[in-house]
Design an enzyme around this catalytic site. Structure first.
Site, PDB file in Angstrom:
ATOM      1  N   ASP A  81      -1.522   6.726   6.219  1.00 16.21           N
ATOM      2  CA  ASP A  81      -2.633   5.860   5.833  1.00 16.21           C
ATOM      3  C   ASP A  81      -2.856   4.889   6.992  1.00 16.21           C
ATOM      4  O   ASP A  81      -2.013   4.045   7.276  1.00 16.21           O
ATOM      5  CB  ASP A  81      -2.251   5.109   4.547  1.00 16.21           C
ATOM      6  CG  ASP A  81      -3.268   4.045   4.140  1.00 16.21           C
ATOM      7  OD1 ASP A  81      -4.273   3.855   4.853  1.00 16.21           O
ATOM      8  OD2 ASP A  81      -3.053   3.398   3.087  1.00 16.21           O
ATOM      9  N   LYS A 105     -11.972  -1.816   6.778  1.00 14.92           N
ATOM     10  CA  LYS A 105     -11.151  -2.722   7.561  1.00 14.92           C
ATOM     11  C   LYS A 105     -11.676  -2.774   9.003  1.00 14.92           C
ATOM     12  O   LYS A 105     -11.830  -3.826   9.571  1.00 14.92           O
ATOM     13  CB  LYS A 105      -9.691  -2.266   7.564  1.00 14.92           C
ATOM     14  CG  LYS A 105      -9.120  -1.960   6.180  1.00 14.92           C
ATOM     15  CD  LYS A 105      -8.876  -3.206   5.355  1.00 14.92           C
ATOM     16  CE  LYS A 105      -8.787  -2.944   3.863  1.00 14.92           C
ATOM     17  NZ  LYS A 105      -7.620  -2.244   3.401  1.00 14.92           N
ATOM     18  N   TRP A 113       0.831  -1.209   0.000  1.00  7.92           N
ATOM     19  CA  TRP A 113       0.000   0.000   0.000  1.00  7.92           C
ATOM     20  C   TRP A 113       0.863   1.256   0.000  1.00  7.92           C
ATOM     21  O   TRP A 113       0.513   2.259  -0.637  1.00  7.92           O
ATOM     22  CB  TRP A 113      -0.972  -0.004   1.174  1.00  7.92           C
ATOM     23  CG  TRP A 113      -1.992  -1.096   1.066  1.00  7.92           C
ATOM     24  CD1 TRP A 113      -2.182  -2.133   1.928  1.00  7.92           C
ATOM     25  CD2 TRP A 113      -2.946  -1.292   0.011  1.00  7.92           C
ATOM     26  NE1 TRP A 113      -3.195  -2.949   1.479  1.00  7.92           N
ATOM     27  CE2 TRP A 113      -3.676  -2.455   0.309  1.00  7.92           C
ATOM     28  CE3 TRP A 113      -3.254  -0.587  -1.171  1.00  7.92           C
ATOM     29  CZ2 TRP A 113      -4.702  -2.944  -0.520  1.00  7.92           C
ATOM     30  CZ3 TRP A 113      -4.271  -1.071  -1.999  1.00  7.92           C
ATOM     31  CH2 TRP A 113      -4.981  -2.230  -1.660  1.00  7.92           C
TER      32      TRP A 113
HETATM   33  C1  LIG Z   1      -7.136  -1.821   2.076  1.00 10.42           C
HETATM   34  C2  LIG Z   1      -6.103  -0.774   2.126  1.00 10.42           C
HETATM   35  C3  LIG Z   1      -6.005   0.217   1.139  1.00 10.42           C
HETATM   36  C4  LIG Z   1      -6.894   0.261  -0.075  1.00 10.42           C
HETATM   37  O1  LIG Z   1      -8.155   0.643   0.264  1.00 10.42           O
HETATM   38  P1  LIG Z   1      -9.266   0.919  -0.856  1.00 10.42           P
HETATM   39  O2  LIG Z   1     -10.351   1.496  -0.054  1.00 10.42           O
HETATM   40  O3  LIG Z   1      -9.595  -0.412  -1.457  1.00 10.42           O
HETATM   41  O4  LIG Z   1      -8.702   1.841  -1.847  1.00 10.42           O
HETATM   42  C5  LIG Z   1      -5.040   1.185   1.290  1.00 10.42           C
HETATM   43  N1  LIG Z   1      -4.205   1.181   2.344  1.00 10.42           N
HETATM   44  C6  LIG Z   1      -4.265   0.233   3.299  1.00 10.42           C
HETATM   45  C7  LIG Z   1      -3.314   0.285   4.440  1.00 10.42           C
HETATM   46  C8  LIG Z   1      -5.215  -0.774   3.222  1.00 10.42           C
HETATM   47  O5  LIG Z   1      -5.274  -1.708   4.166  1.00 10.42           O
END
Ligand SMILES: *Cc1c(COP(=O)(O)O)cnc(C)c1O
Length: 360
Positions: free
Chosen positions: A171, A195, A101
């Site tokens: 993030d 998540k 990511w």
């Molecule tokens: C799942 C995830 C993403 C991607 O998320 P989307 O909503 O599918 O774009 C980005 N960063 C992390 C850390 C993730 O776990």
């Protein structure tokens, strides 16, 4: 009703109390005669829902008044572009690469700014967090970017990088609301909610007000400009109304449970159960350096593809689902977010013990 223990990395389990409440309100939301899905986002009732969701989130995370909370669409992946578009001033940014990511965010940023890699753990398949105490950060970098909990590799920053005075952008998709966090340490914190918070389709960005500007990268689409969303309290266009409503219920659920300190204690207890077992097992082993272990995502392997496939299949039959590891790591991964009860992790560990006995 047969609910399983779902170890998916996301979309993931939601608290059953929240789902039941949503079920009760499905056809007639509190005497309005309609579902939240069916009501105008400009109406009084929905205005109450989104305002209350924001107020509860501010309360749960102790978000200071000089930070805006935005409920957006496009997932965390769209913020990969929004971050450089909105923050670029000098045209340079520093990225720390700790997994897929972070790498994706880095690649995306390169489309809009001169993104440079200042640290990486790629040399050992992202199984650790690099030392970020004294990085060579370009003086003119507009920000330093991290992915705080690495969903795929199961690592987490337990110490934030020394950014040497630069803004920190994080993030937090897979550790959002899993424990208390000091928002003042960040310029921008954002995460997809699927998540740990709610249904897919909502991303929450928490941004210090002075970073919400008009003079963004020329050509930035109106919708990707944080200022557009901030000026309109996330209602510039139709927001993901139902998703935000569920997020609001999860914020209340966290408050009812006792807040983020309680979440943290619960999550530590669950993770300790699984990690202790892994550390003592002769069949399974964790893949991450101990000091950098995530409380949320726990990858583990046997080292034998056939046995691993058998494990995942047999676990599935026992109601322990989605344990297959990410395709880039192999093996297994148990995601044990806030809504996974202790009993779920206990059931997993019990099954692992049985499995270990059966193959030795
Ligand atoms: C799942 C995830 C993403 C991607 O998320 P989307 O909503 O599918 O774009 C980005 N960063 C992390 C850390 C993730 O776990």
């Amino acid at each position: 009703m047969a609910r399983v223990y779902n170890f998916s990395a996301g979309p993931a389990m939601l608290p059953v109390e929240v789902l039941k409440e949503a079920q009760e309100e499905m056809l007639d939301y509190r005497g309005t005669g309609m579902s939240v899905m069916e009501m105008s986002h400009r109406g009084k009732v929905y205005d109450g829902i989104i305002k209350e969701a924001e107020a509860d989130l501010r309360d749960v995370l102790s978000i200071p008044d000089n930070y805006k909370v935005l409920f957006l669409q496009g997932g965390a992946s769209q913020q990969f572009a929004a971050v450089p578009m909105n923050l670029t001033k000098n045209g340079k940014a520093a990225y720390i690469l700790t997994g897929q990511w972070a790498k994706k965010a880095f690649q995306e940023a390169k489309l809009f700014t001169d993104a440079v890699e200042v640290a990486s753990s790629a040399d050992r398949t992202f199984s650790y967090i690099p030392d970020c105490s004294d990085l060579d950060i370009p003086k003119d970098a507009d920000y330093v970017y991290i992915c705080e909990n690495n969903t795929i590799y199961g690592t987490k920053y337990w110490t934030l990088p020394n950014t040497k005075g630069h803004e920190l952008v994080s993030d937090v998709s897979s550790c959002f609301l899993s424990e208390p966090m000091d928002v003042t340490k960040y310029g921008v914190v954002y995460g997809g909610v699927q998540k740990n918070i709610g249904p897919a389709g909502v991303v929450i960005s928490i941004i210090r007000e002075d970073l919400i500007r008009d003079d963004v990268l020329p050509g930035t689409p109106t919708m990707l400009k944080w200022k557009t969303q901030a000026d309109n309290d996330s209602l510039y266009n139709t927001p993901p109304t139902y998703g935000i409503y569920i997020c609001g219920k999860v914020f209340k659920w966290i408050k009812d449970m006792g807040g983020l300190e309680v979440m943290k204690a619960r999550n530590e207890k669950k993770a300790a159960l699984l990690y202790d077992y892994l550390d003592n097992s002769k069949l399974f082993r964790g893949t991450v350096e101990k000091k950098d272990r995530s409380l949320m995502n726990v990858p583990f392997v046997i080292g034998d593809k056939d046995l691993e496939a058998r494990f995942v299949t047999e676990a599935e039959e026992k109601g322990l689902t989605s344990l297959k590891g990410h395709r880039t790591v192999g093996g297994m991964r148990a995601s044990i977010y806030n809504a996974m009860p202790y009993e779920g992790v206990q059931a997993l560990v019990d099954f692992m013990e049985d499995f270990e006995r059966s193959v030795r």
